[in-house]
Enzyme design. Structure first.
Site, mmCIF file in Angstrom:
data_model
loop_
_atom_site.group_PDB
_atom_site.id
_atom_site.type_symbol
_atom_site.label_atom_id
_atom_site.label_comp_id
_atom_site.label_asym_id
_atom_site.label_seq_id
_atom_site.Cartn_x
_atom_site.Cartn_y
_atom_site.Cartn_z
ATOM 1 N N ASP A 54 0.833 -1.203 0.000
ATOM 2 C CA ASP A 54 0.000 0.000 0.000
ATOM 3 C C ASP A 54 0.871 1.258 0.000
ATOM 4 O OD1 ASP A 54 -2.629 1.492 0.559
ATOM 5 O OD2 ASP A 54 -1.439 2.034 2.318
ATOM 6 N N GLU A 84 -1.954 -5.448 -3.676
ATOM 7 C CA GLU A 84 -1.009 -4.629 -2.917
ATOM 8 C C GLU A 84 0.087 -5.492 -2.300
ATOM 9 O OE1 GLU A 84 -3.384 -0.729 -1.351
ATOM 10 O OE2 GLU A 84 -3.762 -2.584 -0.271
#
Length: 231
Positions: free
Chosen positions: A47, A119
């Site tokens: 992320d 992610e």
């Protein structure tokens, strides 16, 4: 890991990291594996990597844009909705490893799960020492989405637009309510309505509550003249 290499076009050296990146927590619980063997920690790292690269892209693509405007675009670009679409489109979602029971329920199709796995793989590539190659791949994947979002920013930012408009009128905010949920666990449909001044001004469906609220807000903005209807 050949499938991951084919998807991203980047060689994998430490395959163990990527196996973890594609492993749903349900599988580690089912097999009584260590918590670190699922994708959650790698998702946290990925992320941050994604936000850094997208921030760099936006900073250079829009040299005259204010910080707030770039932040709005970035929040849409890195949303679960967009990441899930990408994960499914490139075939990454199919590689997710989940517990047998959860897989039968269709957990590999859930927006949150497919976004997290995407992610996590970015985090794995970062740990694998492939940041520069990864940066180029992220740019290749996301530029079309960035362009589309910028062209239709009102559609993606409708909730904020509606709230700003109603607050300018009487300092009140719209109220969103989940009317119903339908469909199987792996393909839920959420129906949301939005109320303003004791009147239901729009209702819409979405694959997630957030998506339904955004569609609902967009419809309300059109109805109230905040956004002009496209012909």
């Amino acid at each position: 890991m050949k499938a991951v290499e084919e998807i991203f076009g980047i060689k994998v050296d430490n395959s163990e990291i990527f196996i973890s990146a594609l492993t749903h927590p349900s599988y580690t619980k089912e097999k009584e594996l260590d918590y670190t063997k699922c994708y959650e920690r790698l998702e946290f790292l990925g992320d941050a990597v994604l936000k850094l690269v997208i921030s760099d892209i936006l900073y250079n693509k829009f040299p005259d844009s204010a910080e707030g405007d770039m932040s709005k675009i970035r929040s849409i670009v890195v949303s679960d909705n967009i990441l899930s679409k990408i994960s499914k489109k490139i075939g990454l979602a199919e590689l997710i490893i989940a517990a047998e029971h959860d897989e039968k329920l269709g957990i590999k199709k859930l927006e949150s799960v497919t976004a997290c796995a995407f992610e996590a793989v970015l985090g794995a590539y970062f740990l694998d020492g492939k940041f520069e190659l990864l940066r180029l791949k992220i740019k290749e994947i996301f530029l079309p989405y960035i362009d589309e979002i910028c062209e239709n920013i009102d559609k993606y930012n409708a909730k904020a637009l509606l709230q700003e408009y109603t607050q300018s009128l009487d300092k009140t905010t719209p109220i969103y309510r989940l009317v119903k949920e339908s469909g199987p666990p792996h393909n839920r449909v959420f129906t949301v309505e939005v109320e303003y001044n004791n009147e239901i001004i729009a209702i819409a469906d979405g694959k997630s509550k957030k998506e339904a609220e955004q569609k609902c807000a967009y419809s309300a903005c059109q109805k109230m003249g905040v956004i002009k209807c496209q012909k």
